[in-house]
Scaffold this motif. Structure first.
Motif, PDB file in Angstrom:
ATOM      1  N   PHE A   1       0.842  -1.200   0.000  1.00 48.90           N
ATOM      2  CA  PHE A   1       0.000   0.000   0.000  1.00 48.90           C
ATOM      3  C   PHE A   1       0.875   1.247   0.000  1.00 48.90           C
ATOM      4  O   PHE A   1       2.010   1.219   0.490  1.00 48.90           O
TER       5      PHE A   1
ATOM      6  N   VAL B   1       8.431  -1.307   4.083  1.00 45.09           N
ATOM      7  CA  VAL B   1       8.511  -2.519   3.252  1.00 45.09           C
ATOM      8  C   VAL B   1       8.260  -2.233   1.772  1.00 45.09           C
ATOM      9  O   VAL B   1       9.034  -2.655   0.906  1.00 45.09           O
ATOM     10  N   CYS B   2       7.209  -1.484   1.488  1.00 44.69           N
ATOM     11  CA  CYS B   2       6.859  -1.249   0.067  1.00 44.69           C
ATOM     12  C   CYS B   2       7.878  -0.372  -0.661  1.00 44.69           C
ATOM     13  O   CYS B   2       8.286  -0.716  -1.777  1.00 44.69           O
TER      14      CYS B   2
ATOM     15  N   HIS C   1       1.152  -6.291   6.321  1.00 48.22           N
ATOM     16  CA  HIS C   1       0.933  -7.134   5.137  1.00 48.22           C
ATOM     17  C   HIS C   1       2.131  -8.021   4.829  1.00 48.22           C
ATOM     18  O   HIS C   1       3.249  -7.734   5.253  1.00 48.22           O
TER      19      HIS C   1
HETATM   20 NI    NI Z   1       4.266  -2.200   2.608  1.00 47.29          NI
END
Ligand code: NI
Length: 198
Positions: free
Chosen positions: A72, A78-79, A162
């Protein structure tokens, strides 16, 4: 003097035959059992939309190799890190004239509109953002067996927990291999190369 096999030899031969049958049975059965769950990854009745304007369904995975990642745009670490890794892989692949299609599927459809996503993934070549209704998003999350959960923050806002792996799919849309978060770059690249060589 007896010339045929004695009793002990017969027993040993019998035991050997049983062991071979068990080993063959195990060998035949094991891949089938572990493959079943993996073969179903990405299969299901979800229908989302990509930032390229096309539908994202289980059929999208067929026809060419691809990689799918759930995340997201408000993700703090992380993304962005994963997108940076994808950028590096694409960079390496471009040196040999190859490229892999990546799908960044949002687990936060309320905030991640197509416009927001398009802007978010625009700097990484080959990445298509994917979003849709909360219902279809939930179906996709189930189809890919990923984990996503809304976590309220103290200020009334929220973040998302996630799964952080990249899933590779072959040109028939079958799950190939995962790339873990922050996997060794050479290892990750080797997986992508072996996927594209299939
Ligand atoms: Ni993420």
């Amino acid at each position: 003097m007896a010339t045929g096999p004695n009793r002990l030899q017969l027993v040993l031969a019998g035991l050997a035959a049983v062991a071979v049958a068990a080993a063959v049975g195990y060998w035949l059965l094991l891949p089938r059992m572990t493959q079943t769950a993996a073969d179903l990854l990405g299969q299901g009745e979800y229908s989302l939309t990509g930032t390229d304007g096309t539908a994202f369904t289980e059929k999208t995975l067929r026809g060419a190799p691809s990689a799918v990642f759930f995340g997201f745009t408000h993700c703090p670490d992380v993304c962005p890190t994963t997108l940076g890794e994808i950028m590096d892989w694409q960079d390496e692949m471009s040196k040999v004239g190859d490229t892999l299609r990546f799908y960044f599927v949002s687990v936060d459809p309320d905030r991640d509109t197509l416009a927001v996503l398009r802007d978010y993934v625009s700097w990484v070549p080959g990445v298509t953002g994917v979003t849709g209704t909360p219902e279809e998003t939930a179906k996709a999350i189930r189809a890919f067996r990923v984990y996503a959960r809304k976590v309220p923050l103290d200020d009334g806002d929220y973040t998302m927990d996630h799964s952080a792996m990249v899933m590779l799919f072959d040109r028939k849309g079958r799950f190939f291999e995962p790339i873990s978060y922050q996997e060794d770059p050479a290892r990750a690249l080797a997986k992508i190369k072996s996927l594209l060589a299939r």
